[in-house]
Design a protein around this motif. Structure first.
Motif, mmCIF file in Angstrom:
data_model
loop_
_atom_site.group_PDB
_atom_site.id
_atom_site.type_symbol
_atom_site.label_atom_id
_atom_site.label_comp_id
_atom_site.label_asym_id
_atom_site.label_seq_id
_atom_site.Cartn_x
_atom_site.Cartn_y
_atom_site.Cartn_z
ATOM 1 N N GLY A 77 23.911 10.486 22.633
ATOM 2 C CA GLY A 77 24.440 10.359 23.981
ATOM 3 C C GLY A 77 24.095 11.508 24.916
ATOM 4 N N ASP A 78 22.968 12.175 24.670
ATOM 5 C CA ASP A 78 22.536 13.282 25.528
ATOM 6 C C ASP A 78 21.319 12.806 26.322
ATOM 7 O OD1 ASP A 78 21.610 15.630 26.703
ATOM 8 O OD2 ASP A 78 21.981 16.852 24.914
ATOM 9 N N ASP A 79 21.598 12.109 27.426
ATOM 10 C CA ASP A 79 20.518 11.532 28.216
ATOM 11 C C ASP A 79 19.585 12.588 28.790
ATOM 12 O OD1 ASP A 79 21.292 8.925 27.711
ATOM 13 O OD2 ASP A 79 22.466 8.744 29.555
ATOM 14 N N GLU A 80 20.112 13.726 29.191
ATOM 15 C CA GLU A 80 19.269 14.775 29.763
ATOM 16 C C GLU A 80 18.232 15.262 28.753
ATOM 17 O OE1 GLU A 80 19.576 19.242 31.726
ATOM 18 O OE2 GLU A 80 21.376 17.994 31.639
ATOM 19 N N LEU A 81 18.670 15.531 27.539
ATOM 20 C CA LEU A 81 17.751 15.985 26.494
ATOM 21 C C LEU A 81 16.683 14.930 26.199
ATOM 22 C CD1 LEU A 81 17.085 18.195 24.366
ATOM 23 C CD2 LEU A 81 18.594 16.952 22.801
ATOM 24 N N MET A 82 17.116 13.687 26.113
ATOM 25 C CA MET A 82 16.175 12.613 25.801
ATOM 26 C C MET A 82 15.224 12.360 26.975
ATOM 27 S SD MET A 82 16.871 12.173 22.713
ATOM 28 C CE MET A 82 15.533 11.010 22.512
#
Length: 187
Positions: A77-82
């Motif tokens: 759930g880490d959209d920024e990292l992905m």
């Protein structure tokens, strides 16, 4: 007799182990490229290494983008990292397309491969230090992901046809199939 395995914190059928093996293969191809890049009499070998490098990176990227990243995105759930990882893939893909558009003896090939290496090394390091540990912590089913990735890898490598070993003189013309010439599914 028991089989000897290299000491690793993961099994051989683990998705992360597969991706790490790809990372090592790409790094080895860059080292081979460095060894021959200035040798004028090795132009054919250099062109074969560049082609092999681009194909290896493209297949690896598809495995991550189509299978590993979606599973990891859902799990952590880490959209920024992905999003950052996917942006790095898009940048690498653009560089590969630039390299593929050049003639093998174009002086720009060396410079573009150097930029590709720098960007890719940063991305691989980020994956190894950030994404892969998060995948383990998230409890992803890495064995199942490995199976899916192995199937896709076989399909992609089958589409590109057999690759000659560097120095064999068996250079294929053009880049057919998904592994070399088609754009990755994400741009």
């Amino acid at each position: 007799m028991s089989q000897q395995h290299p000491p690793t914190p993961y099994s051989a059928s683990d998705a992360i182990a597969m991706l790490l093996a790809d990372h090592q293969k790409v790094r080895q191809l860059f080292r081979e490229f460095d060894q021959i890049r200035a040798q004028r009499d090795e132009a054919d070998l250099k062109a074969e290494l560049v082609e092999q490098l681009c194909e290896q990176i493209t297949v690896h990227s598809k495995l991550e983008q189509e299978i590993f990243y979606p599973a990891l995105r859902a799990a952590i759930g880490d959209d920024e990292l992905m999003d950052e990882a996917e942006a790095a893939h898009a940048s690498v893909s653009d560089l590969i397309h630039q390299i593929e558009a050049l003639e093998p003896d174009d002086e720009q090939v060396d410079a573009t491969v150097t930029v590709l290496r720098e960007q890719l090394e940063q991305h691989l390091s980020d994956e190894e230090s950030n994404l892969f540990p998060k995948a383990r912590q998230a409890g992803l089913d890495l064995d199942t992901l490995h199976g899916e990735m192995a199937d896709l890898k076989q399909e992609l490598e089958g589409d590109s046809g057999p690759r000659p070993a560097p120095g064999s003189g068996g250079r294929r013309s053009g880049r057919s199939g998904q592994a070399g010439g088609d754009k990755p599914s994400r741009s």
